[in-house]
Design a protein around this motif. Structure first.
Motif, mmCIF file in Angstrom:
data_model
loop_
_atom_site.group_PDB
_atom_site.id
_atom_site.type_symbol
_atom_site.label_atom_id
_atom_site.label_comp_id
_atom_site.label_asym_id
_atom_site.label_seq_id
_atom_site.Cartn_x
_atom_site.Cartn_y
_atom_site.Cartn_z
ATOM 1 N N PRO A 132 -55.111 36.589 48.700
ATOM 2 C CA PRO A 132 -56.303 36.971 48.701
ATOM 3 C C PRO A 132 -56.433 38.404 49.285
ATOM 4 N N GLU A 133 -55.564 39.089 49.999
ATOM 5 C CA GLU A 133 -55.491 40.450 50.493
ATOM 6 C C GLU A 133 -55.243 41.518 49.027
ATOM 7 N N ARG A 134 -54.563 41.076 48.334
ATOM 8 C CA ARG A 134 -54.199 41.830 47.129
ATOM 9 C C ARG A 134 -55.474 41.607 46.150
ATOM 10 N N LEU A 135 -55.838 40.540 46.174
ATOM 11 C CA LEU A 135 -57.343 40.230 45.189
ATOM 12 C C LEU A 135 -58.472 41.263 45.675
ATOM 13 N N HIS A 136 -58.469 41.340 46.879
ATOM 14 C CA HIS A 136 -59.380 42.086 47.542
ATOM 15 C C HIS A 136 -59.119 43.640 46.988
ATOM 16 N N ASP A 137 -57.961 44.036 47.270
ATOM 17 C CA ASP A 137 -57.712 45.518 46.886
ATOM 18 C C ASP A 137 -58.040 45.777 45.346
ATOM 19 N N VAL A 138 -57.455 44.709 44.740
ATOM 20 C CA VAL A 138 -57.630 44.983 43.020
ATOM 21 C C VAL A 138 -59.277 44.882 42.743
ATOM 22 N N ASN A 139 -59.803 44.248 43.367
ATOM 23 C CA ASN A 139 -61.307 43.972 43.055
ATOM 24 C C ASN A 139 -61.883 45.501 43.525
ATOM 25 N N ALA A 140 -61.583 45.931 44.650
ATOM 26 C CA ALA A 140 -62.205 47.315 44.987
ATOM 27 C C ALA A 140 -61.824 48.491 44.079
ATOM 28 N N TYR A 141 -60.542 48.517 43.591
ATOM 29 C CA TYR A 141 -59.994 49.147 42.800
ATOM 30 C C TYR A 141 -60.752 49.189 41.205
ATOM 31 N N LEU A 142 -61.026 48.178 40.752
ATOM 32 C CA LEU A 142 -61.745 47.891 39.294
ATOM 33 C C LEU A 142 -63.034 48.388 39.677
ATOM 34 N N ALA A 143 -63.664 48.141 40.820
ATOM 35 C CA ALA A 143 -65.082 48.731 40.960
ATOM 36 C C ALA A 143 -65.340 50.152 40.918
ATOM 37 N N ASP A 144 -64.113 50.911 41.308
ATOM 38 C CA ASP A 144 -64.290 52.327 41.240
ATOM 39 C C ASP A 144 -63.488 52.948 40.140
ATOM 40 N N HIS A 145 -62.848 52.059 39.171
ATOM 41 C CA HIS A 145 -62.448 52.532 38.157
ATOM 42 C C HIS A 145 -62.795 51.501 36.872
ATOM 43 N N PRO A 146 -64.118 51.885 36.199
ATOM 44 C CA PRO A 146 -64.619 51.022 35.160
ATOM 45 C C PRO A 146 -63.837 50.918 33.840
ATOM 46 N N ASP A 147 -63.128 52.071 33.705
ATOM 47 C CA ASP A 147 -62.103 52.093 32.263
ATOM 48 C C ASP A 147 -61.158 51.234 32.589
ATOM 49 N N VAL A 148 -60.420 51.010 33.753
ATOM 50 C CA VAL A 148 -59.435 50.156 33.902
ATOM 51 C C VAL A 148 -60.116 48.728 33.852
#
Length: 259
Positions: free
Chosen positions: A21-37
């Motif tokens: 759950p913690e890493r999922l939160h990090d990845v979701n935040a990262y993807l929100a800031d990086h639309p190309d990824v």
């Protein structure tokens, strides 16, 4: 505390649904800031869904007798020890993995068997299919010369499938090098910019005969199999389920020529 950077492994874990759950939160935040990824990750998910759909009918087929663990055990006169049973199960799983042609990423060691044939076909497709000036060495008009060339290099004849009924004309082909020896590469075009490649080569010690299975490598999908010591793969940009009937037709023609 700053979390560690998002890695490619995290992205695949996101697609596979195995993150904490913690890493999922990090990845979701990262993807929100990086639309190309995020777009690339959606592509991973689409590939996964395509592969699952293509594998579904194969998974429902009965297990080939040569991969039936009960038959393997029965062929050995002495009772199987737990260690032997585990080893036999591992062999079965590895065989099924090669037959399934799952998308490979970061595997250990060089691929073998039809997994290697699938990768070689995808690699050669990436090199030659986009070429608009010299995609093939010998064109369709030189069909007889191409057949002789591939026979000499492989030591066995490799028939040239006729895919006109599927809407693809034969463009020509060439002999290409692979990590497992020379291979025949034939290319087809549907006159709308879509090209298919069939690659065939002699199998060494692995997968002399192997059932057909789908595979995906990046934007290239296809099917690979082996019959009587020859490995084949048909690849193209189309979704795996759309290539399946064409691959079935290629295999039918190749088997008919070997009778």
């Amino acid at each position: 505390m700053t979390s560690r950077p998002i890695s490619e492994e995290d992205l695949h874990g996101f697609v596979d649904g195995v993150l904490s759950p913690e890493r999922l939160h990090d990845v979701n935040a990262y993807l929100a800031d990086h639309p190309d990824v995020a777009a690339r990750v959606r592509g991973y998910a689409a590939q996964r869904d395509t592969l699952r759909a293509a594998l579904a009918p194969i998974a429902e087929e009965p297990l080939p007798p040569q991969l039936d663990l009960a038959r393997i055990v029965a062929r050995h006169r002495r009772p199987a020890s737990p260690r032997w049973a585990m080893a036999a199960a591992a062999v079965v799983l590895l065989s099924l993995g090669a037959a399934g042609g799952w998308t490979m990423r970061g595997g250990i060691g060089a691929p073998e068997g039809i997994v290697a044939v699938a990768q070689e076909a995808a690699d050669n497709y990436a090199v030659y299919a986009p070429d608009q000036t010299h995609p093939v060495e010998l064109r369709a008009a030189d069909r007889a010369e191409l057949a002789d060339w591939t026979t000499q290099q492989l030591g066995r004849p490799v028939g040239i499938p006729d895919l006109t009924a599927a809407g693809y004309r034969f463009m020509g082909g060439r002999v290409v090098g692979t990590g497992h020896g020379p291979a025949a590469m034939y290319m087809y075009d549907n006159d709308h910019g879509i090209r298919l490649v069939m690659l065939a080569r002699v199998m060494k010690d692995v997968d002399q005969n192997a059932p057909m299975g789908p595979h995906i490598q990046g934007a290239v999908s296809g099917f690979a199999w082996a019959d009587d010591g020859l490995g084949y793969s048909l690849v193209g940009p189309a979704q795996a389920d759309k290539l399946h009937p064409i691959a079935d037709e290629v295999r039918r023609q190749m088997q008919a020529r070997s009778i």
